[in-house]
Structure formats: structure tokens, C-alpha cells
Scaffold this active site. Structure first.
Site, PDB file in Angstrom:
ATOM      1  N   HIS A 187      37.303  38.149  40.025  1.00 21.71           N
ATOM      2  CA  HIS A 187      37.274  37.718  41.422  1.00 21.71           C
ATOM      3  C   HIS A 187      36.147  38.412  42.202  1.00 21.71           C
ATOM      4  O   HIS A 187      35.678  39.490  41.824  1.00 21.71           O
ATOM      5  CB  HIS A 187      38.619  37.996  42.088  1.00 21.71           C
ATOM      6  CG  HIS A 187      39.002  39.450  42.070  1.00 21.71           C
ATOM      7  ND1 HIS A 187      38.477  40.368  42.953  1.00 21.71           N
ATOM      8  CD2 HIS A 187      39.833  40.126  41.259  1.00 21.71           C
ATOM      9  CE1 HIS A 187      38.980  41.555  42.694  1.00 21.71           C
ATOM     10  NE2 HIS A 187      39.810  41.444  41.669  1.00 21.71           N
ATOM     11  N   GLU A 224      46.710  40.905  37.540  1.00 20.68           N
ATOM     12  CA  GLU A 224      46.281  42.277  37.263  1.00 20.68           C
ATOM     13  C   GLU A 224      47.492  43.104  36.859  1.00 20.68           C
ATOM     14  O   GLU A 224      48.646  42.731  37.113  1.00 20.68           O
ATOM     15  CB  GLU A 224      45.603  42.856  38.520  1.00 20.68           C
ATOM     16  CG  GLU A 224      45.052  44.267  38.373  1.00 20.68           C
ATOM     17  CD  GLU A 224      44.010  44.422  37.281  1.00 20.68           C
ATOM     18  OE1 GLU A 224      44.412  44.484  36.092  1.00 20.68           O
ATOM     19  OE2 GLU A 224      42.810  44.516  37.596  1.00 20.68           O
TER      20      GLU A 224
END
Length: 194
Positions: A14, A85
């Protein structure tokens, strides 16, 4: 150690998030991109945007989902919870230490072994079905690949929104490097409408 199916894929971390900007551990907290993170994701579209990816998947966390949209010009085919994550438990939203305790189990969080197992299982489910997918997620995924390659997750942090090529080499190794146009030359291109 779990085994990853030996097929290549493109990976995009990201763009800069608010936690990145403030040098804090985001983990599974759902933090947005900064204005710079949005620009980084748009920049990635120069390499990724006209490729007719057979599959675009992203972590459901906003920073990854939004990066996928900006970098490809379309919504991901699906959001996959297994790409989130690592859950850093009590460390989430704390300052990033000089040395991250990757192999330790954070209080209230996910152990390294559980994280590796989750990421490998998620990638295997994608790679068995699709050739050369684009996976948009978090830096922890690359740490898992490093661990599979060398036995250690240590190494430089993966740059925000720089497309990566992750490919097997030899009998057990994994290469992680910036994506080149030639890596995806076999994939069709999207037609430009005027």
C-alpha cells in the site's frame, strides 16, 4: 516451515498510510492513506494500470484496498482477509522500534508462526488457481517471503507502492525485486477507450 507454491506473482505494498507517516505500527488497525500515499498509488498505475491482470486481490484494510483501486484504475476482484497485516497486539499504534521483534509473539497479537502459516495458505489458495496475480497488501507479506527464502524476516522495509516481482528461483529460493515491464509482457493489455 510451510511451503509456498512455486509460481510468480506481482506484489504491491500500500501507499503511505497515516501510521507510516507517524512512524507507528499499524498492524491490523484500519488506517487510511495520506495524500502522499494516494499519489504513490497513482504513480504505480504507470506500470500496473493497463495490464489485464487475471486476478487483482487486496487486503480488506483501507490502505491496501484504496491502493489497489488507484494503482489499477478499478476495484480489486476480491478482498481477502488472509492478506491482512500481522496483528501486532499491544504493539499496534506504538512507535516503530529500531529493531522489530518479528519472531516474538506480541501480547494479544499473532505469533510469527501463525502469521507465516496464514500468509502462505492464502497465497497458495490464490496461486493454485491463477497465473501471475496482482496482490496488494502489506510489508509483512514480503517478510514472510524473505523468511521462506533465507530463514529470516529481517531486511529493509518494502517501499510503499513500488510494484514488486516475487518469483521462485532454483529449487527453494525466492527472488523479490522491482517489477519490470518484461515480467508481465505475457499478460494482455487493457484496450484504451476514447
Amino acid at each position: 516451515m510451510p511451503e509456498l507454491i512455486r509460481r510468480p506473482f506481482a506484489f504491491l505494498r500500500h501507499g503511505q498510510s497515516t501510521s507510516n507517516l507517524n512512524r507507528r505500527i499499524a498492524g491490523q488497525r484500519d488506517v487510511p492513506l495520506t495524500a502522499q500515499g494516494e499519489r504513490e498509488a497513482h504513480q504505480a498505475s504507470l506500470l500496473l494500470g493497463d495490464v489485464a491482470w487475471p486476478l487483482i486481490v487486496a487486503s480488506p484494510l483501507e490502505r491496501a484496498r484504496r491502493t489497489a483501486e488507484l494503482a489499477t484504475g478499478r476495484a480489486p476482484h476480491c478482498l481477502i482477509g488472509g492478506l491482512k497485516e500481522r496483528h501486532w497486539g499491544e504493539h499496534e499504534e506504538h512507535p516503530i522500534p529500531e529493531t522489530m521483534p518479528y519472531l516474538l509473539s506480541p501480547e494479544g497479537g499473532e505469533s510469527w508462526a501463525d502469521f507465516v502459516t496464514r500468509i502462505v495458505a492464502t497465497l497458495n489458495a490464490l496461486l493454485v488457481e491463477h497465473e501471475t496475480p496482482l496482490i496488494v497488501g502489506h510489508s509483512g507479506l514480503i517478510r514472510v517471503i524473505r523468511y521462506l527464502d533465507s530463514g529470516s524476516p529481517e531486511g529493509p522495509r518494502t517501499d510503499n507502492a513500488i510494484p514488486q516481482w516475487v518469483a521462485p528461483y532454483g529449487t527453494r529460493g525466492w527472488e523479490i525485486r522491482p517489477l519490470r515491464e518484461s515480467d508481465v509482457a505475457h499478460l494482455p493489455r487493457l484496450s484504451k477507450t476514447t
